[in-house]
Design an enzyme around this catalytic site. Structure first.
Site, PDB file in Angstrom:
ATOM      1  N   GLU A 552      40.756  22.874  50.792  1.00  0.00           N
ATOM      2  CA  GLU A 552      41.745  23.698  51.560  1.00  0.00           C
ATOM      3  C   GLU A 552      43.120  23.750  51.067  1.00  0.00           C
ATOM      4  OE1 GLU A 552      43.049  22.460  55.664  1.00  0.00           O
ATOM      5  OE2 GLU A 552      42.336  20.387  55.051  1.00  0.00           O
ATOM      6  N   GLY A 553      43.912  24.898  51.376  1.00  0.00           N
ATOM      7  CA  GLY A 553      45.056  24.914  50.640  1.00  0.00           C
ATOM      8  C   GLY A 553      46.067  25.427  51.822  1.00  0.00           C
ATOM      9  N   GLN A 554      47.345  25.782  51.236  1.00  0.00           N
ATOM     10  CA  GLN A 554      48.301  26.309  52.235  1.00  0.00           C
ATOM     11  C   GLN A 554      47.814  27.549  53.079  1.00  0.00           C
ATOM     12  OE1 GLN A 554      52.075  26.887  50.300  1.00  0.00           O
ATOM     13  NE2 GLN A 554      53.077  27.003  52.422  1.00  0.00           N
ATOM     14  N   GLU A 557      40.992  28.383  52.568  1.00  0.00           N
ATOM     15  CA  GLU A 557      40.040  27.237  52.556  1.00  0.00           C
ATOM     16  C   GLU A 557      38.722  27.832  51.710  1.00  0.00           C
ATOM     17  OE1 GLU A 557      38.923  27.017  56.696  1.00  0.00           O
ATOM     18  OE2 GLU A 557      40.681  25.715  57.089  1.00  0.00           O
ATOM     19  N   VAL A 558      38.136  26.802  51.062  1.00  0.00           N
ATOM     20  CA  VAL A 558      37.051  26.824  50.174  1.00  0.00           C
ATOM     21  C   VAL A 558      35.722  26.133  51.015  1.00  0.00           C
ATOM     22  CG1 VAL A 558      35.855  26.458  47.983  1.00  0.00           C
ATOM     23  CG2 VAL A 558      38.318  26.843  48.203  1.00  0.00           C
ATOM     24  N   LYS A 589      35.470  31.448  49.417  1.00  0.00           N
ATOM     25  CA  LYS A 589      37.003  31.222  49.468  1.00  0.00           C
ATOM     26  C   LYS A 589      37.676  32.150  50.456  1.00  0.00           C
ATOM     27  CE  LYS A 589      41.103  30.458  46.708  1.00  0.00           C
ATOM     28  NZ  LYS A 589      41.757  30.524  45.318  1.00  0.00           N
ATOM     29  N   ASP A 698      45.796  25.332  34.769  1.00  0.00           N
ATOM     30  CA  ASP A 698      45.137  24.055  35.000  1.00  0.00           C
ATOM     31  C   ASP A 698      43.911  23.692  34.775  1.00  0.00           C
ATOM     32  OD1 ASP A 698      45.248  21.727  36.865  1.00  0.00           O
ATOM     33  OD2 ASP A 698      44.936  22.771  38.735  1.00  0.00           O
TER      34      ASP A 698
END
Length: 842
Positions: A552-554, A557-558, A589, A698
């Protein structure tokens, strides 16, 4: 949602509404780091000194006084478990994750707990020891004083008091800083009492239905505890299988045979924290009637508010039994009855009765005060004090509004000034991108023929933003890195949640740094896609079955999902993993519904870009769900996970003799060839991205996924996973950067180019050839890694390079790896050259 096994129930008491919540999202910090937990709620068995008292045992928190951690008074002894750090949460909480850290002491501390145990209590009197689903009680802790180590509690616990008990061998001094993650336990259930589960013999197979994680008394009848019926996970349709790898058949269910119950029912007693008004009860049951298992045919529930059970029970009979053998939730209405305990008798519908989860819908009962018409003579209202209080509140609100207006006005003027001062840079950048589009085909030849002083020299790697007035040498950058980043216009899309919770910002597979805010301009030629707009079809959301959260991110979610009929949806000419007869595993996603407009635009932009990527070594976007919120993109899912974990498992096989022994010469050569074959796939995908002038930013083994036949594809999920939190360096809570993979100019100047991706590939190749046995520059701290980039900047021969891996040929290390880490970005090889060199070496 009911198909997802990793969820639990939370009931809001204000309205008769049942809310399903993913258990993975119940991972919020409970207040050790943020200070919500008060000092008086943190205690310990002893303390080494006043500067190492319990109140200093807060994770990642520095008050300026003390030695930065809790340390017990005496050495912890093996098997003693006498010393502990205790946290009182003031109310029951559902705890899913814990974090630990060693002693700081301004960099002078060297004490940490390598292992520890956890004890917990719901009432402060009865204590239980936590153990995982396989019975292990000891938790692996820290390996140094500074890294935060997060451990999932599987199963999670319901507790108010939690104790951390360090375990050492041999005897040594330990220090700890801790944090708890979870959410408030609103269900109200503090214990249930059931008969011990039975054993089934099915076709010669032993199937055990005992409550293996029960934390109460377990003599014949289980009492005064909680277990698998409240662990937030319900069983699969086939009770012989389990969500837990390596678990025995029947693990997810608690069940009984009717042969030992002459009255024909199983009696379960539920006790709650206080008197509640109960609306309904949900019970997840197995219904595999082909094996003698059916739903209960009747439930009779008795209620108790004080000491005696009320005589009139509620009786419920499920409607006509469905033909499906899948497990399901059965809702038992409780008629808004008031009680602090409920006793339910579930009558057998067949030979066996199997439960995996029970949850209640209830509201708190508020006892009314006795009504009286007489006024209380002691109750007087001081009108003058009330007016003063109201006046103060109004004044405070007015001051706050004034401050907000001033801040907003300053921000508007600042943006206007920045826009005016950088207008000439925008014009210059536009001219450069246009020139680069025309000269792309002969860029390399023109760079080799020009000396760089003429006006015809074109360089992708030129510094876009000039150094500002307060530019500082890299040796002083550690203290000034956030200010320096502001000065050079550098920013990162990757962020950390404001509350410090372990949900991390997501990184896109391709970064389109087009906005003037980004500060690092990626050479992107959108004209490459002109006239080839590919529109993805809308995939029905109802055909997606959520299986597991990957990260999950800001703003998103995945999830790992099963997509029904995906092969037919894509067409027969599309090559995807899986067969057309079974649901296809995909990664979804999902953008959160509360995401702001910028996040939505970025999400749609990412869909537009990924829809045009077609390469065997790039994770492919299969479909989208954008007609309704939440917005989703559906990508391939690689069954063997990420390359980092794949290589770690390969290393374990090597150490146990399952693969070639790297100590023998011929086997070492064969082994290195196999690893170089993986590297060729990674560089092949990067060669494709570089042909489109895309910069990944990245690249690492954590962002490469492995499928069947060791197929490797480049992705972007590594940063959203809790497993790789240590690979990212946080800059004062504003951004996180993978500094151990980044080139010196990316860290110091904010320049992300094809050449910086080449640098990252050199580190990724080093990871592959070392089988990810350690983190790059593992002997250096994060601050020392940044100092080392300063040595690259000064170029005085003091910079430290990654050492040659054991199985790496000399020509690969000298001619390829070291060339990827050259100081001059123009002298680094292109991905086309790297691909040719690796292919020739193989």
């Amino acid at each position: 949602c009911l198909k997802n096994p990793r969820m639990y129930f939370v009931y809001f008491t204000a309205a008769p509404l049942c809310l399903l919540v993913f258990s993975e999202t119940c991972r919020y910090p409970l207040g050790m780091t943020g200070g919500q937990i008060q000092d008086e709620d943190i205690s310990a068995s002893s303390q080494w000194s006043e500067s190492t008292a319990a109140r200093f045992g807060r994770l990642d928190f520095d008050t300026g006084d003390g030695d930065g951690a809790w340390c017990p008074d005496i050495m912890s002894e093996p098997g003693g478990f006498k010393e502990y750090l205790q946290v009182d949460l003031r109310s029951l909480h559902f705890i899913t994750l814990v974090g630990t850290q060693g002693r700081h002491a301004d960099g002078m501390g060297n004490e940490f707990a390598q292992r520890y145990r956890i004890k917990y209590s719901r009432d402060g009197g009865s204590w239980m020891g936590w153990h995982d689903r396989m019975g292990n009680q000891v938790v692996e802790g820290n390996k140094n004083t500074y890294d935060v180590v997060l451990k999932d509690l599987e199963p999670p616990i319901v507790a108010r008091f939690v104790r951390f008990m360090p375990v050492t061998d041999p005897s040594s001094i330990v220090c700890m800083r801790v944090e708890l993650y979870g959410c408030e336990w609103l269900d109200g259930l503090v214990s249930y009492s059931i008969p011990d589960g039975h054993q089934m013999i099915y076709r010669g197979l032993d199937v055990f239905f005992n409550d293996s994680v029960y934390d109460g008394a377990t003599a014949q009848r289980l009492t005064k505890g909680l277990g698998q019926l409240t662990d937030g996970a319900w069983g699969l349709d086939d009770f012989l299988h389990s969500h837990v790898p390596g678990a025995w058949p029947g693990y997810d269910y608690v069940g009984w045979s009717n042969k030992t119950f002459p009255k024909g029912y199983v009696e379960v007693v539920f006790d709650f924290d206080h008197i509640r008004n109960f609306t309904s009860m949900k019970v997840h049951c197995s219904n595999m009637f082909s094996r003698g298992v059916r739903l209960f045919r009747q439930a009779t529930c008795f209620f108790r508010s004080e000491s005696e059970w009320e005589p009139d029970p509620m009786t419920f009979r499920p409607s006509a039994e469905p033909l499906s053998q899948s497990g399901r939730f059965v809702t038992v209405p409780l008629g808004d009855r008031t009680a602090s305990s409920i006793k339910c008798r579930f009558h057998f519908g067949d030979q066996w009765l199997l439960f995996s989860e029970v949850a209640f819908q209830s509201g708190k009962t508020i006892r009314a005060l006795p009504f009286t018409t007489r006024e209380d003579p002691t109750h007087k209202v001081d009108d003058s004090n009330t007016k003063i209080l109201i006046g103060c509140l109004v004044a405070i609100i007015a001051i706050l509004l004034t401050v907000i207006v001033i801040i907003l006005w300053r921000q508007v003027w600042q943006k206007m000034l920045e826009k005016a001062s950088r207008r000439w840079l925008d014009d210059e950048l536009t001219a450069r991108l246009a020139a680069q589009t025309q000269a792309f085909s002969f860029l390399r030849s023109s760079q080799s023929s020009e000396d760089g002083s003429g006006s015809g020299s074109i360089s992708t790697y030129e510094r876009i933003y000039p150094a500002c007035a307060d530019y500082q040498e890299p040796s002083r950058l550690i203290r000034k890195l956030p200010e320096f980043a502001e000065c050079s216009g550098t920013s990162s899309r990757a962020g950390v949640g404001s509350d410090g919770a372990p949900h991390y910002a997501e990184a896109d597979i391709i970064s389109l740094q087009e906005s003037s805010d980004s500060g690092s301009i990626t050479a992107v030629n959108m004209n490459l896609f002109a006239g080839s707009d590919l529109t993805l079809r809308e995939f029905p959301k109802e055909k997606l079955t959520f299986k597991e959260k990957l990260g999950e991110g800001q703003f998103g979610e995945v999830h790992l999902c099963e997509a029904e009929d995906m092969q037919d949806f894509l067409g027969e000419d599309t090559s995807t993993e899986g067969s057309s007869e079974s649901p296809l595993l995909v990664a979804v996603k999902m953008l959160r519904e509360d995401a702001n407009k910028n996040a939505r635009n970025d999400f749609l932009k990412e869909i537009r870009i990924m829809s045009r990527l077609r390469d065997p070594n790039i994770v492919r976007l299969l479909a989208v769900c954008v007609d309704t919120d939440p917005l989703c993109m559906i990508t391939e899912y690689m069954e063997n996970g990420d390359l980092n974990q794949f290589l770690c498992s390969l290393r374990l096989k090597t150490l146990t003799g399952g693969e070639a022994d790297q100590q023998e010469g011929s086997d070492e050569v064969r082994y290195s060839v196999k690893l170089l074959g993986m590297a060729v796939q990674v560089v092949s995908g990067m060669k494709y991205l570089s042909s489109l002038n895309f910069v990944h930013r990245d690249l690492a083994t954590r962002n490469c996924l492995v499928g069947k036949n060791d197929t490797i594809k480049i992705a972007d999920f590594g940063m959203s996973r809790n497993l790789y939190r240590g690979d990212y360096f946080r800059i004062q809570g504003r951004a996180v950067l993978p500094i151990r993979w980044m080139s010196w100019e990316s860290i110091l100047l904010g320049k992300f180019t094809m050449a910086s991706d080449v640098w990252a590939f050199g580190v990724t190749l080093w990871e592959i050839l070392t089988l990810c046995k350690e983190q790059p520059y593992s002997q250096l701290s994060d601050e020392q890694v940044i100092e080392n980039t300063g040595e690259f900047f000064r170029n005085q021969g003091k910079q430290v390079y990654l050492p040659k891996p054991q199985c790496c040929p000399d020509r690969i290390y000298v001619n390829l790896m070291l060339s990827c880490w050259r100081r001059n970005a123009k002298e680094r090889p292109s991905f086309q050259e790297i691909h040719a060199q690796l292919t020739e070496t193989r």
